[in-house]
Design an enzyme around this catalytic site. Structure first.
Site, mmCIF file in Angstrom:
data_model
loop_
_atom_site.group_PDB
_atom_site.id
_atom_site.type_symbol
_atom_site.label_atom_id
_atom_site.label_comp_id
_atom_site.label_asym_id
_atom_site.label_seq_id
_atom_site.Cartn_x
_atom_site.Cartn_y
_atom_site.Cartn_z
ATOM 1 N N GLU A 94 12.357 -4.284 0.211
ATOM 2 C CA GLU A 94 11.079 -3.897 0.833
ATOM 3 C C GLU A 94 11.235 -3.832 2.349
ATOM 4 O O GLU A 94 11.932 -4.654 2.944
ATOM 5 C CB GLU A 94 9.998 -4.928 0.494
ATOM 6 C CG GLU A 94 9.145 -4.558 -0.711
ATOM 7 C CD GLU A 94 8.105 -3.471 -0.392
ATOM 8 O OE1 GLU A 94 8.305 -2.672 0.546
ATOM 9 O OE2 GLU A 94 7.089 -3.426 -1.097
ATOM 10 N N ASP A 95 10.539 -2.887 2.966
ATOM 11 C CA ASP A 95 10.540 -2.801 4.421
ATOM 12 C C ASP A 95 9.788 -3.980 5.041
ATOM 13 O O ASP A 95 10.277 -4.656 5.935
ATOM 14 C CB ASP A 95 9.932 -1.466 4.891
ATOM 15 C CG ASP A 95 8.590 -1.143 4.214
ATOM 16 O OD1 ASP A 95 8.108 -1.938 3.380
ATOM 17 O OD2 ASP A 95 8.020 -0.077 4.528
ATOM 18 N N ASP A 98 3.358 -7.839 3.875
ATOM 19 C CA ASP A 98 2.207 -8.134 4.719
ATOM 20 C C ASP A 98 1.297 -9.071 3.914
ATOM 21 O O ASP A 98 1.528 -10.268 3.849
ATOM 22 C CB ASP A 98 1.570 -6.783 5.070
ATOM 23 C CG ASP A 98 0.415 -6.877 6.032
ATOM 24 O OD1 ASP A 98 0.229 -7.924 6.638
ATOM 25 O OD2 ASP A 98 -0.313 -5.875 6.186
ATOM 26 N N PHE A 147 1.068 -4.716 14.228
ATOM 27 C CA PHE A 147 1.346 -3.489 13.491
ATOM 28 C C PHE A 147 2.642 -2.893 14.016
ATOM 29 O O PHE A 147 2.761 -2.610 15.200
ATOM 30 C CB PHE A 147 0.200 -2.482 13.612
ATOM 31 C CG PHE A 147 0.389 -1.344 12.656
ATOM 32 C CD1 PHE A 147 0.100 -1.511 11.306
ATOM 33 C CD2 PHE A 147 0.911 -0.137 13.094
ATOM 34 C CE1 PHE A 147 0.326 -0.479 10.399
ATOM 35 C CE2 PHE A 147 1.133 0.905 12.193
ATOM 36 C CZ PHE A 147 0.838 0.723 10.841
ATOM 37 N N ARG A 160 8.840 7.028 11.704
ATOM 38 C CA ARG A 160 9.847 6.431 10.819
ATOM 39 C C ARG A 160 11.247 6.503 11.414
ATOM 40 O O ARG A 160 12.100 5.673 11.132
ATOM 41 C CB ARG A 160 9.887 7.170 9.475
ATOM 42 C CG ARG A 160 8.655 6.980 8.611
ATOM 43 C CD ARG A 160 8.955 7.475 7.202
ATOM 44 N NE ARG A 160 7.772 7.720 6.404
ATOM 45 C CZ ARG A 160 7.115 6.786 5.719
ATOM 46 N NH1 ARG A 160 7.519 5.537 5.756
ATOM 47 N NH2 ARG A 160 6.053 7.092 5.012
HETATM 48 P P1 IMP Z 1 1.048 -5.490 1.639
HETATM 49 O O1 IMP Z 1 0.656 -5.023 0.265
HETATM 50 O O2 IMP Z 1 -0.170 -5.866 2.444
HETATM 51 O O3 IMP Z 1 2.070 -6.612 1.637
HETATM 52 O O4 IMP Z 1 1.653 -4.284 2.459
HETATM 53 C C1 IMP Z 1 2.394 -3.351 1.851
HETATM 54 C C2 IMP Z 1 2.688 -2.111 2.620
HETATM 55 O O5 IMP Z 1 1.821 -1.865 3.743
HETATM 56 C C3 IMP Z 1 4.082 -2.142 3.207
HETATM 57 O O6 IMP Z 1 5.090 -1.868 2.229
HETATM 58 C C4 IMP Z 1 3.979 -1.075 4.268
HETATM 59 O O7 IMP Z 1 4.169 0.196 3.691
HETATM 60 C C5 IMP Z 1 2.546 -1.211 4.763
HETATM 61 N N1 IMP Z 1 2.490 -2.020 6.002
HETATM 62 C C6 IMP Z 1 2.100 -3.301 6.137
HETATM 63 N N2 IMP Z 1 2.181 -3.695 7.426
HETATM 64 C C7 IMP Z 1 2.648 -2.641 8.103
HETATM 65 C C8 IMP Z 1 2.979 -2.414 9.499
HETATM 66 O O8 IMP Z 1 2.859 -3.292 10.370
HETATM 67 N N3 IMP Z 1 3.453 -1.168 9.824
HETATM 68 C C9 IMP Z 1 3.611 -0.163 8.912
HETATM 69 N N4 IMP Z 1 3.323 -0.338 7.605
HETATM 70 C C10 IMP Z 1 2.858 -1.553 7.210
#
Ligand code: IMP
Length: 187
Positions: A94-95, A98, A147, A160
């Site tokens: 995973e990138d 969050d 962010f 990206r």
């Molecule tokens: P989560 O479900 O809240 O853990 O977030 C999942 C997805 O939200 C990540 O895989 C990213 O694609 C996107 N995301 C969350 N935080 C960021 C950020 O700071 N920058 C860009 N994309 C984000």
């Protein structure tokens, strides 16, 4: 609206060092190899660098998901794996994690397919925002609640291709998705 200048959080050298460490950790943990499952599109830069630091046999596959509505954690798989992962050692790449909602959904989906083991390798970990407790076995960089953009991470498909991770001005991006373009790409 003038955006606050983007700030470099992790530069290219730091990224390479962190990704090399993760590659070594994966290689040590899975001497017989593993299947790396990357989530499109944000994990592409990370995966491409990571595999070159893995020194055991590894397979690569991709999943793409789409959110029903932002922040709900409800997602669906729009591109599924080609690989049968039953009885395989699987690492989800995973990138960024969050809230952990997306990851929890994907892990549930993969778990139902009966892998021998299933772990997560995340480049960035925004622990402060976690809603669902999510065990991350391999983590590149813990980051604050900011962010971030670059090295695969986008806002509305922009940014990206930056070779570093920067913190952006989310309010300015919401008003204008190109808010950081001039500053970051006209060098
Ligand atoms: P989560 O479900 O809240 O853990 O977030 C999942 C997805 O939200 C990540 O895989 C990213 O694609 C996107 N995301 C969350 N935080 C960021 C950020 O700071 N920058 C860009 N994309 C984000």
């Amino acid at each position: 609206m003038t955006p606050a200048p983007a700030r470099v959080l992790i530069d290219g050298d730091e990224l390479r060092t962190g990704v090399a460490r993760l590659g070594a950790e994966l290689s040590a943990a899975y001497p017989r190899g593993m299947v790396l499952v990357a989530v499109l599109k944000g994990s592409v830069c990370f995966l491409a660098d990571l595999v070159r630091f893995v020194t055991v046999p590894c397979e690569v596959d991709f999943l793409a998901i789409s959110s029903y509505a932002e922040g709900t954690g409800r997602v669906r798989i729009v591109k599924d794996l080609d690989t049968d992962i039953s009885d395989r050692d699987v690492v989800l790449v995973e990138d960024i994690v969050d809230t952990g909602l997306t990851l929890t959904y994907i892990l549930g989906e993969l778990e139902r397919r009966g892998p021998r083991s299933l772990e997560v390798c995340a480049l960035l970990d925004k622990t402060a925002r976690r809603i669902v407790p999510t065990p991350l076995r391999f983590v590149g960089f813990p980051i604050e609640d900011e962010f971030v953009l670059g090295y695969g991470l986008d806002y509305a498909e922009r940014y990206r291709n930056l070779d570093q991770v920067v913190a952006g001005d989310l309010a300015a991006l919401r008003a204008e998705p190109d808010a950081h373009v001039e500053e970051l790409f006209s060098r």
